[in-house]
Design a protein around this motif. Structure first.
Motif, PDB file in Angstrom:
ATOM      1  N   ARG A  56       0.823  -1.021  -0.043  1.00 51.11           N
ATOM      2  CA  ARG A  56      -0.212   0.132   0.072  1.00 51.11           C
ATOM      3  C   ARG A  56       0.827   1.283  -0.016  1.00 51.11           C
ATOM      4  N   VAL A  57       2.108   1.396   0.374  1.00 52.21           N
ATOM      5  CA  VAL A  57       2.762   2.418   0.504  1.00 52.21           C
ATOM      6  C   VAL A  57       4.032   2.558  -0.638  1.00 52.21           C
ATOM      7  N   ASN A  58       4.559   3.637  -0.505  1.00 51.40           N
ATOM      8  CA  ASN A  58       5.700   4.055  -1.416  1.00 51.40           C
ATOM      9  C   ASN A  58       6.713   3.216  -0.996  1.00 51.40           C
ATOM     10  N   LEU A  59       7.426   2.589  -1.668  1.00 50.92           N
ATOM     11  CA  LEU A  59       8.858   1.737  -1.375  1.00 50.92           C
ATOM     12  C   LEU A  59      10.026   2.347  -1.542  1.00 50.92           C
ATOM     13  N   ALA A  60       9.994   3.610  -1.831  1.00 50.70           N
ATOM     14  CA  ALA A  60      11.406   4.534  -2.021  1.00 50.70           C
ATOM     15  C   ALA A  60      12.240   4.118  -0.936  1.00 50.70           C
ATOM     16  N   GLN A  61      11.776   4.447   0.389  1.00 48.21           N
ATOM     17  CA  GLN A  61      12.630   4.259   1.629  1.00 48.21           C
ATOM     18  C   GLN A  61      13.094   2.667   1.622  1.00 48.21           C
ATOM     19  N   VAL A  62      12.179   1.790   1.551  1.00 43.26           N
ATOM     20  CA  VAL A  62      12.566   0.305   1.647  1.00 43.26           C
ATOM     21  C   VAL A  62      13.802   0.060   0.305  1.00 43.26           C
ATOM     22  N   VAL A  63      13.683   0.353  -0.612  1.00 40.49           N
ATOM     23  CA  VAL A  63      14.575   0.171  -1.736  1.00 40.49           C
ATOM     24  C   VAL A  63      15.825   0.829  -1.474  1.00 40.49           C
ATOM     25  N   LEU A  64      15.933   1.958  -1.165  1.00 35.43           N
ATOM     26  CA  LEU A  64      17.173   2.773  -0.650  1.00 35.43           C
ATOM     27  C   LEU A  64      17.783   2.015   0.440  1.00 35.43           C
ATOM     28  N   GLN A  65      17.054   1.438   1.325  1.00 35.49           N
ATOM     29  CA  GLN A  65      17.739   0.909   2.559  1.00 35.49           C
ATOM     30  C   GLN A  65      18.452  -0.544   1.905  1.00 35.49           C
ATOM     31  N   LEU A  66      17.669  -1.098   1.244  1.00 34.37           N
ATOM     32  CA  LEU A  66      18.376  -2.503   0.517  1.00 34.37           C
ATOM     33  C   LEU A  66      19.494  -2.013  -0.248  1.00 34.37           C
ATOM     34  N   LYS A  67      19.284  -0.939  -0.900  1.00 31.12           N
ATOM     35  CA  LYS A  67      20.592  -0.489  -1.849  1.00 31.12           C
ATOM     36  C   LYS A  67      21.852  -0.263  -0.736  1.00 31.12           C
ATOM     37  N   GLY A  68      21.386   0.143   0.301  1.00 33.75           N
ATOM     38  CA  GLY A  68      22.503   0.655   1.330  1.00 33.75           C
ATOM     39  C   GLY A  68      23.071  -0.546   1.881  1.00 33.75           C
ATOM     40  N   MET A  69      22.481  -1.553   1.965  1.00 35.71           N
ATOM     41  CA  MET A  69      22.758  -2.961   2.529  1.00 35.71           C
ATOM     42  C   MET A  69      23.551  -3.844   1.760  1.00 35.71           C
ATOM     43  N   GLY A  70      23.784  -3.267   0.511  1.00 35.27           N
ATOM     44  CA  GLY A  70      24.457  -3.961  -0.652  1.00 35.27           C
ATOM     45  C   GLY A  70      23.803  -4.793  -1.551  1.00 35.27           C
ATOM     46  N   ILE A  71      22.556  -4.810  -1.550  1.00 38.81           N
ATOM     47  CA  ILE A  71      21.542  -5.703  -2.335  1.00 38.81           C
ATOM     48  C   ILE A  71      21.287  -4.771  -3.603  1.00 38.81           C
ATOM     49  N   VAL A  94      11.679   7.532  -8.493  1.00 41.14           N
ATOM     50  CA  VAL A  94      12.055   8.715  -7.230  1.00 41.14           C
ATOM     51  C   VAL A  94      13.526   8.772  -6.947  1.00 41.14           C
ATOM     52  N   LEU A  95      14.131   7.781  -6.954  1.00 44.47           N
ATOM     53  CA  LEU A  95      15.479   7.686  -6.332  1.00 44.47           C
ATOM     54  C   LEU A  95      16.477   8.339  -7.185  1.00 44.47           C
ATOM     55  N   ILE A  96      16.339   7.862  -8.504  1.00 46.24           N
ATOM     56  CA  ILE A  96      16.833   8.438  -9.673  1.00 46.24           C
ATOM     57  C   ILE A  96      16.913  10.106  -9.752  1.00 46.24           C
ATOM     58  N   ALA A  97      15.578  10.613  -9.492  1.00 44.51           N
ATOM     59  CA  ALA A  97      15.226  11.879  -9.461  1.00 44.51           C
ATOM     60  C   ALA A  97      15.820  12.602  -8.578  1.00 44.51           C
ATOM     61  N   LEU A  98      16.036  11.998  -7.276  1.00 45.61           N
ATOM     62  CA  LEU A  98      16.676  12.550  -6.130  1.00 45.61           C
ATOM     63  C   LEU A  98      18.233  12.494  -5.956  1.00 45.61           C
ATOM     64  N   GLY A  99      18.667  11.739  -7.044  1.00 42.65           N
ATOM     65  CA  GLY A  99      20.093  11.546  -7.286  1.00 42.65           C
ATOM     66  C   GLY A  99      20.664  10.481  -6.434  1.00 42.65           C
ATOM     67  N   ALA A 100      19.828   9.822  -5.881  1.00 42.84           N
ATOM     68  CA  ALA A 100      20.366   8.566  -4.805  1.00 42.84           C
ATOM     69  C   ALA A 100      21.011   7.514  -5.732  1.00 42.84           C
ATOM     70  N   ILE A 101      20.563   7.440  -6.690  1.00 39.55           N
ATOM     71  CA  ILE A 101      20.922   5.778  -7.578  1.00 39.55           C
ATOM     72  C   ILE A 101      21.158   6.737  -9.040  1.00 39.55           C
ATOM     73  N   ASP A 102      21.789   5.923  -9.756  1.00 41.99           N
ATOM     74  CA  ASP A 102      22.358   6.403 -11.217  1.00 41.99           C
ATOM     75  C   ASP A 102      21.325   5.638 -12.089  1.00 41.99           C
ATOM     76  N   LYS A 103      21.531   5.909 -13.428  1.00 41.94           N
ATOM     77  CA  LYS A 103      20.850   5.148 -14.395  1.00 41.94           C
ATOM     78  C   LYS A 103      21.030   3.577 -14.626  1.00 41.94           C
ATOM     79  N   LEU A 104      22.236   3.239 -14.008  1.00 41.54           N
ATOM     80  CA  LEU A 104      22.594   1.858 -13.781  1.00 41.54           C
ATOM     81  C   LEU A 104      22.321   1.157 -12.503  1.00 41.54           C
ATOM     82  N   MET A 105      21.226   2.012 -11.775  1.00 41.14           N
ATOM     83  CA  MET A 105      20.796   1.264 -10.742  1.00 41.14           C
ATOM     84  C   MET A 105      21.878   1.143  -9.503  1.00 41.14           C
ATOM     85  N   ASP A 106      23.064   1.787  -9.659  1.00 33.17           N
ATOM     86  CA  ASP A 106      23.876   1.683  -8.345  1.00 33.17           C
ATOM     87  C   ASP A 106      23.756   3.006  -7.623  1.00 33.17           C
TER      88      ASP A 106
END
Length: 376
Positions: A56-71, A94-106
Motif C-alpha cells: 500500500r505504500v511508497n517503497l522508496a525508503q525500503v529500496v534505498l535501505q536495501l541498496k545501502g545494505m548492498g543488495i 523517485v530515487l533517480i530523480a533525487l540523485g540517490a541512484i544512477d541510471k545503472l541502478m547503482d
C-alpha cells in the motif's frame, strides 16, 4: 499508492481481522458484550484481512535501505509479501530523480548519505540540501515537526471563528504562529516560540520547574503544559518533535553537518532550500476564469464568495488536481500563491494537499534542471 509512487492518507474500512482484534482488547479485564457501531451487513462486506502495508505504500525508503545494505536488485530480495515490480520501478524513478541512484541502478555517494538517515528519501534529501543553503537548524526543526502529527489542537473541527467559543480561541491562538508563506514556516514559528517561552524538563520535577520560572531576567518562562494549553498546541506531539529533532541533530553531527548553521532572518534562503528538498512535490495554481463568467457570478465573487479555482492546484509531476486542505494556513488565502510545495496528500471526498509552502516557480529550474529544465 505503491503502483504510482504517490503517497496519500486515505480513510478506509477496517478488516474483519482488525475488528476481531479490537473486540479482544475490549474484553481483557472481564467478559462483556461488544457493540459494533455499524450494521451486520456492513460487517459481512468487510475484507477478511488487511492488505499488507508493503502493498500500500511508497517503497522508496525500503529500496534505498536495501541498496545501502548492498543488495543490487531489490526485486530479487525475499520479501514475506513480495510487492509488485511496478511499485519497485516507481521507487527507482523517485530515487533517480533525487540523485540517490544512477541510471545503472547503482547507489551514488549522495544516495549512501541518504540511506544513513532514518527518513523518507524526500525528507532525507531536504535535510542534506540544508547544508548547501546553510539552514540546517531550521530544516531539522521542520523535518522533526512534520514527523509529529497534529501539532495544532483544533477543538470542534476546523476551529474557524464562527464555530464556537473554544474553537474561536484556538484559531486566534494559532494565528500568532501563522506565516504568510505557508505551513512549514508556521511550524518553525511554533517550535521557536516554544523554545523561547516555555520550559520543558523530562524529569517532571516541580521544584526544578519552579526554580527555572523564578530565575532572574526580564522574561519569565511558562511550563510546557501551560504554554501548550494557552496556545492550543498538542503538547505530546511537540515533545515527540523535540525528541526527534535531538536524535536527528546527533546523527547529522556524526556525519559532519553543522547543525547550528542558520539562515536567521534570511528566509528566502530557507524557502529555496524547501524547494530544493521537495521539488518532487510541487503544484501550480489553476488559472481563474472570472473574466469569462457572466455578470451574476462576478457579482457573487465580489461579494466575498471564494472562486472555485482559488485554492485548486495541479501537481507538476503526475498532473493530479488537488485542493488546499482546510487546516492549512494557506486555505482561503487571497491572492492564492501561484506555485507551492507540499508535504503530503490527503484523500477524503477529494484530493487535498497539506504542509504547503509558497515558492517561486523559476527556482525549480535551478534546483532540479534535470526535471524542470528548458528541455523537460
Amino acid at each position: 499508492k505503491s503502483s504510482t509512487g504517490m503517497e496519500s492518507l486515505k480513510v478506509s474500512d477496517v478488516s474483519k481481522a482488525q475488528a476481531a482484534q479490537r473486540m479482544g482488547r475490549a474484553g481483557r479485564v472481564s467478559e462483556g458484550v461488544c457493540l459494533r457501531l455499524y450494521p451486520e451487513d456492513s460487517y459481512n462486506l468487510l475484507e477478511e484481512t488487511t492488505v499488507p502495508e508493503i502493498l500500500r505504500v511508497n517503497l522508496a525508503q525500503v529500496v534505498l535501505q536495501l541498496k545501502g545494505m548492498g543488495i543490487h536488485d531489490p526485486r530479487s530480495f525475499s520479501f514475506l509479501t513480495p510487492p509488485s515490480p511496478e511499485s519497485i520501478d516507481k521507487s527507482f524513478e523517485v530515487l533517480i530523480a533525487l540523485g540517490a541512484i544512477d541510471k545503472l541502478m547503482d547507489l551514488t555517494v549522495y544516495g549512501k548519505e541518504m540511506s544513513q538517515l532514518p527518513l523518507d528519501p524526500i525528507y532525507a534529501n531536504l535535510l542534506l540540501q540544508s547544508s548547501k543553503y546553510e539552514c540546517v537548524s531550521e530544516i531539522l526543526t521542520v523535518v522533526a515537526m512534520l514527523s509529529a502529527d497534529n501539532i495544532f489542537y483544533r477543538p470542534g473541527g476546523r476551529g474557524g471563528e464562527d464555530s464556537g467559543g473554544v474553537a474561536s480561541k484556538a484559531a486566534a491562538a494559532h494565528r500568532r504562529f501563522a506565516s504568510y508563506e505557508g505551513d512549514l514556516p508556521s511550524l518553525l514559528n511554533v517550535y521557536n516560540a516554544w523554545k523561547k517561552e516555555a520550559i520543558y524538563t523530562r524529569s517532571g520535577n516541580p521544584r526544578k520547574k519552579q526554580k527555572l520560572r523564578k530565575e532572574k531576567g526580564s522574561f519569565a518562562k511558562m511550563s510546557h503544559g501551560d504554554w501548550c494549553g494557552l496556545n492550543f498546541i498538542n503538547g505530546r506531539a511537540l515533545m515527540r518533535a523535540h525528541d526527534v529533532r535531538s536524535q536527528l541533530s546527533d546523527l547529522c553531527s556524526r556525519h559532519g553537518m553543522d547543525v547550528h548553521s542558520s539562515c536567521s532572518a534570511e528566509m528566502t534562503t530557507f524557502y529555496k532550500c524547501i524547494c530544493a528538498g521537495l521539488f518532487l512535490q510541487v503544484a501550480t495554481r489553476l488559472p481563474t476564469h472570472l473574466q469569462s463568467q457572466d455578470k451574476k457570478k462576478s457579482r457573487l465573487s465580489r461579494a466575498g464568495i471564494i472562486p472555485s479555482s482559488r485554492g485548486h492546484y495541479k501537481t507538476k509531476i503526475g498532473g493530479t488536481i488537488v485542493s488546499v486542505h482546510p487546516t492549512s494556513f494557506m486555505f482561503g488565502r487571497n491572492p492564492a500563491p501561484k506555485c507551492v510545495v507540499y508535504s503530503d496528500l490527503l484523500y477524503t471526498t477529494k484530493m487535498y494537499v497539506r504542509g504547503i509552502t509558497q515558492i517561486r516557480e523559476e527556482w525549480l529550474n535551478d534546483v532540479a534542471p534535470h526535471i524542470f529544465g528548458p528541455t523537460k
